[in-house]
Design a protein around this motif. Structure first.
Motif, short mmCIF file in Angstrom:
data_model
loop_
_atom_site.label_atom_id
_atom_site.label_comp_id
_atom_site.label_asym_id
_atom_site.label_seq_id
_atom_site.Cartn_x
_atom_site.Cartn_y
_atom_site.Cartn_z
N CYS A 5 0.98 -1.02 -0.14
CA CYS A 5 0.03 -0.04 0.19
C CYS A 5 1.20 1.54 0.34
O CYS A 5 0.30 2.49 -0.98
CB CYS A 5 -1.04 -0.23 1.42
N ARG A 6 2.00 1.35 0.28
CA ARG A 6 2.76 2.06 0.62
C ARG A 6 3.58 2.89 -0.43
O ARG A 6 2.77 3.63 -1.21
CB ARG A 6 4.21 2.28 2.11
N ALA A 7 4.13 1.47 -1.33
CA ALA A 7 4.75 1.65 -2.39
C ALA A 7 3.83 1.61 -3.93
O ALA A 7 3.98 3.18 -4.87
CB ALA A 7 5.25 1.12 -3.28
N ALA A 8 1.73 2.02 -3.49
CA ALA A 8 0.88 2.06 -4.82
C ALA A 8 0.86 3.88 -4.50
O ALA A 8 0.81 4.57 -5.09
CB ALA A 8 0.14 2.13 -3.96
N MET A 9 1.24 4.27 -2.87
CA MET A 9 0.84 5.86 -2.99
C MET A 9 1.82 6.43 -3.44
O MET A 9 1.48 7.89 -3.33
CB MET A 9 0.83 5.87 -1.05
N ILE A 10 2.45 5.65 -2.73
CA ILE A 10 4.25 6.98 -3.14
C ILE A 10 4.42 7.31 -4.65
O ILE A 10 4.38 7.95 -5.22
CB ILE A 10 5.41 5.96 -3.42
N ALA A 11 4.28 5.71 -5.80
CA ALA A 11 3.53 5.35 -7.09
C ALA A 11 2.60 6.67 -7.35
O ALA A 11 2.79 7.41 -8.29
CB ALA A 11 3.04 4.46 -7.24
N LEU A 12 1.59 7.06 -6.44
CA LEU A 12 0.37 7.94 -6.92
C LEU A 12 1.16 9.03 -6.78
O LEU A 12 0.47 9.81 -7.85
CB LEU A 12 -0.85 7.52 -6.53
N ALA A 13 1.43 9.47 -5.62
CA ALA A 13 1.89 11.02 -5.99
C ALA A 13 2.92 10.97 -6.87
O ALA A 13 2.85 12.36 -7.61
CB ALA A 13 2.87 10.45 -3.98
N ALA A 14 3.92 10.55 -7.17
CA ALA A 14 4.67 10.92 -8.07
C ALA A 14 4.62 11.21 -9.46
O ALA A 14 4.20 12.07 -10.00
CB ALA A 14 5.67 9.53 -8.47
N LEU A 15 3.26 10.27 -9.89
CA LEU A 15 2.52 10.06 -11.04
C LEU A 15 2.02 12.24 -10.88
O LEU A 15 2.22 12.84 -11.87
CB LEU A 15 1.47 9.41 -10.88
N PHE A 16 1.56 12.06 -9.73
CA PHE A 16 0.03 13.32 -9.83
C PHE A 16 1.97 14.93 -9.86
O PHE A 16 1.58 15.71 -10.58
CB PHE A 16 -0.66 13.75 -8.32
N GLY A 17 3.08 14.61 -9.35
CA GLY A 17 3.72 15.59 -8.69
C GLY A 17 5.37 15.32 -10.42
O GLY A 17 4.95 16.72 -9.99
N VAL A 18 5.11 14.85 -11.13
CA VAL A 18 5.69 14.92 -12.01
C VAL A 18 4.33 16.05 -12.83
O VAL A 18 5.80 16.75 -13.49
CB VAL A 18 5.43 14.21 -13.32
N GLY A 19 3.65 16.66 -12.77
CA GLY A 19 3.20 17.90 -13.17
C GLY A 19 3.69 18.68 -12.95
O GLY A 19 3.13 20.01 -13.71
N PHE A 20 3.68 18.11 -11.50
CA PHE A 20 4.44 20.00 -10.61
C PHE A 20 5.49 20.83 -10.95
O PHE A 20 6.62 21.05 -10.57
CB PHE A 20 3.42 20.24 -9.58
N ALA A 21 6.26 19.58 -11.01
CA ALA A 21 7.97 19.45 -11.04
C ALA A 21 8.15 20.06 -12.31
O ALA A 21 8.00 19.66 -12.78
CB ALA A 21 8.33 18.01 -10.72
N SER A 22 9.47 21.04 -11.70
CA SER A 22 10.19 21.72 -13.17
C SER A 22 10.71 20.75 -13.44
O SER A 22 12.24 20.38 -12.89
CB SER A 22 10.68 23.06 -12.04
N ALA A 23 10.92 20.51 -15.54
CA ALA A 23 11.96 19.57 -16.03
C ALA A 23 13.05 20.69 -16.81
O ALA A 23 13.36 19.93 -17.50
CB ALA A 23 11.09 18.75 -16.23
N ALA A 24 13.21 22.15 -16.18
CA ALA A 24 14.12 22.58 -16.68
C ALA A 24 14.92 22.26 -17.46
O ALA A 24 15.70 22.77 -18.59
CB ALA A 24 13.92 24.32 -16.56
N HIS A 25 16.02 21.58 -15.91
CA HIS A 25 16.96 21.78 -16.27
C HIS A 25 17.48 19.66 -16.43
O HIS A 25 18.28 19.67 -16.14
CB HIS A 25 17.44 21.96 -14.73
N ALA A 26 16.09 18.81 -16.58
CA ALA A 26 16.21 17.53 -16.51
C ALA A 26 16.67 16.69 -17.77
O ALA A 26 17.45 17.82 -18.70
CB ALA A 26 14.96 17.15 -16.25
N ASP A 27 17.64 15.51 -17.53
CA ASP A 27 18.10 15.13 -18.29
C ASP A 27 17.03 13.81 -19.04
O ASP A 27 16.39 13.80 -18.30
CB ASP A 27 18.99 15.47 -18.05
N SER A 28 18.41 13.13 -19.67
CA SER A 28 17.67 12.37 -19.48
C SER A 28 18.64 11.15 -20.21
O SER A 28 19.99 11.12 -20.72
CB SER A 28 16.75 11.59 -21.03
N GLY A 29 18.65 9.72 -20.75
CA GLY A 29 19.93 8.84 -20.48
C GLY A 29 18.82 7.00 -21.24
O GLY A 29 17.75 7.52 -21.51
#
Length: 144
Positions: A5-29
Motif C-alpha cells: 500500500c505504501r509503494a502504491a501511494m508513493i507511485a500515485l504521489a509521483a504520478l501527480f507530482g510529475v506535472g508540478f515538478a520543474s523539468a527545465a534542467h532535467a536530462d535523459s538517458g
C-alpha cells in the motif's frame, strides 16, 4: 500488504507530482533491464540492468512484488529511455503499475512508469514464458 500500500501511494504521489515538478534542467538517458517474474497469487520479480547516462554505465538492481491473480513465470527484456532525471540516482525508487495480461511463448511489451522522484521510464521489450496476471505490482530500482 502494508508495504505494498505504501509503494502504491508513493507511485500515485509521483504520478501527480510529475506535472508540478520543474523539468527545465532535467536530462535523459537510456536504460536496458531484464526482469524475471514468477508467482502464484503473490508474485515476485527480480532482475538487473544498466543505465547509460552522460557517457557512463551505471549497473542497476531490480526487485519487486505483485499482489492479485498471478500464475506462471516469465522473463522480459526491456530497452528504452529514462527522462526527467538530473543525476543517475534519480532512477532509483519505486515504480508502481496495475495491469492485466497473459503471455504464452513470446510477446511484445510496452510500459511507461514513474517513480517518486519524477523519473519517467518509457520501455519496450519482449516477454517470454507462460504467465497470466491481473495484479498491482511495485518495482524497485536501485543503483548497485
Amino acid at each position: 500488504m502494508k508495504s505494498f500500500c505504501r509503494a502504491a501511494m508513493i507511485a500515485l504521489a509521483a504520478l501527480f507530482g510529475v506535472g508540478f515538478a520543474s523539468a527545465a534542467h532535467a536530462d535523459s538517458g537510456t536504460i536496458s533491464i531484464r526482469i524475471v517474474k514468477a508467482g502464484f497469487v503473490i508474485g515476485g520479480s527480480a532482475g538487473s540492468g544498466v543505465l547509460h547516462f552522460h557517457g557512463h554505465n551505471y549497473p542497476l538492481s531490480i526487485g519487486g512484488l505483485s499482489y492479485g491473480f498471478t500464475f506462471g513465470a516469465s522473463e522480459t527484456r526491456f530497452h528504452g529511455r529514462v527522462t526527467n532525471i538530473h543525476r543517475p540516482s534519480d532512477v532509483a525508487g519505486v515504480y508502481a503499475q496495475g495491469g492485466a495480461g497473459a503471455a504464452v511463448g513470446r510477446g511484445a511489451q510496452a510500459v511507461v512508469l514513474t517513480n517518486q522522484r519524477g523519473a519517467v521510464l518509457t520501455l519496450t521489450g519482449e516477454q517470454t514464458g507462460v504467465i497470466v496476471s491481473l495484479d498491482l505490482s511495485g518495482l524497485a530500482l536501485s543503483l548497485k
